[in-house]
Design an enzyme around this catalytic site. Sequence first.
Site, PDB file in Angstrom:
ATOM      1  N   LYS A 167       0.835  -1.194   0.000  1.00  0.00           N
ATOM      2  CA  LYS A 167       0.000   0.000   0.000  1.00  0.00           C
ATOM      3  C   LYS A 167       0.874   1.250   0.000  1.00  0.00           C
ATOM      4  O   LYS A 167       1.939   1.261   0.626  1.00  0.00           O
ATOM      5  CB  LYS A 167      -0.875   0.042   1.258  1.00  0.00           C
ATOM      6  CG  LYS A 167      -1.966  -0.994   1.366  1.00  0.00           C
ATOM      7  CD  LYS A 167      -2.704  -0.813   2.682  1.00  0.00           C
ATOM      8  CE  LYS A 167      -3.776  -1.862   2.898  1.00  0.00           C
ATOM      9  NZ  LYS A 167      -4.938  -1.655   2.009  1.00  0.00           N
ATOM     10  N   ARG A 174     -10.468 -11.442   2.315  1.00  0.00           N
ATOM     11  CA  ARG A 174     -11.403 -12.461   1.834  1.00  0.00           C
ATOM     12  C   ARG A 174     -10.782 -13.852   1.869  1.00  0.00           C
ATOM     13  O   ARG A 174     -11.492 -14.855   1.966  1.00  0.00           O
ATOM     14  CB  ARG A 174     -11.895 -12.100   0.433  1.00  0.00           C
ATOM     15  CG  ARG A 174     -10.850 -12.148  -0.663  1.00  0.00           C
ATOM     16  CD  ARG A 174     -11.239 -11.316  -1.861  1.00  0.00           C
ATOM     17  NE  ARG A 174     -11.220  -9.890  -1.544  1.00  0.00           N
ATOM     18  CZ  ARG A 174     -11.590  -8.930  -2.392  1.00  0.00           C
ATOM     19  NH1 ARG A 174     -12.008  -9.255  -3.616  1.00  0.00           N
ATOM     20  NH2 ARG A 174     -11.555  -7.671  -2.028  1.00  0.00           N
TER      21      ARG A 174
END
Length: 460
Positions: free
Chosen positions: A240, A314
């Site tokens: 990120k 997820r």
Amino acid sequence: MPLTFAAPGDSSRPLHVIEQGELDAWLEGQPDHVRAWVAGSSFTGALGSVLRIPGKDGVPEAALAGYGTAAARARQRFPLAAAATQLAPGTYHIASGLPEGAAETEALGWLLAGYGFSRYRDQTPKVAGLVAPAGVDAARIEVLAAAEALTRDLVNTPAADMGPVALEAAARDLADTHGAEIEVFTGGELLERNFPMIHAVGRAAAEAPRLIDMRWGTDGPALTLVGKGVCFDTGGLNLKPAGSMGLMKKDMGGSANVLGLAHAIMALGLNVRLRVLIPAVENSVASDAFRPQDILSSRKGLTVEINNTDAEGRLVLADALAYAEEAAPDLIVSMATLTGAARVALGPDLAPFYATEDRIAAALEAAAGPAADPVWRMPFHAPYEEMIEPGIADLDNAPKGGMAGSITAALFLRRFVTETPYAHFDIYSWQPSAAPGRSKGGLGQGPRAILGALPALLDL
């Protein structure tokens, strides 16, 4: 500091809640010295305003709290909570003006106005004491406030002090408090017990990945809560940028929310068989980090192509959800700070959720308003299924194009819950700026709506 109501007694002062435009009507029955004092003030009943009223001896004998207009109240979750931090020290009881239907919400908001995250510096707000309003279940509201405080504390704690080890410790503390059983699979044991994606995501971190499994209750319908416990998310090898990494201590907000909800369920003694599953990991960068283009196997047997290591939540949820369904519970609910797409769609204040059955959505929507916990249903849109099918593997963890990111993430999770009624919350779990009853920082989103919906969903 516990968030509790003051004990009723002769020392509490009356607090009159005044809607804007209703001040003159309230003044009609008041003594001359009260009428004169209010006339000499600028108090109009505007939302958030307060006025202390002295007695003839100059000692405060009562207070007024502005309740604003209906339009002004619609912009605040807990309109009366603004008064809690502005009143003179002491204890108050609601003497008039608070609508009966708002009493529980405002009582909760008042308690939450007393929350401050003080682990590193005392930030406890100075809040006037409140006697529980008439007709309010004080013990229940105190439980809800404690549950919210637990969630906020967990989210607010930085990753140096809230990694997988500390998150496990928090779950163990909660289990000890309520006499729940807890089991934890850690490190290589995850591979031995067939949780390959939880292990893959967390194996590069200094603290070993783990799956926390807490169980409570022996009777009633079975409810399983699954919370994303990514204690810090660097993005992995798809690192990120700094601006996106700044709030990643809150990426375990799903686990914080399910632990807060679990506390409420257990403290209130609901007749359920509760299970809480938390995959606790840190998504880090090291020589053994999982890579883009890797294909991972899952507990369910489905293979997953990794097209972005920053779509890791997820993956850990998928193994936990598959494990949850193996026990055939009556309802599974997952909570996760999963996608930025959900924030783009609904912003920070609304908790989007997905439900496999209309009855689940209806119960959540009906409970959200009274719980002061707004939610918004999002669709499991079947035509987007092909977006999560890369061809080389069964599933793609990060479909190209960037469209419908929250929906495709939810569809991905649904592949791992195929037989059980299921709801998924894609939450933010963070209050960007302070508001009455909601301090800046960690926030519970969805637990009170879920709690309120359980009687309908599980026939409690």
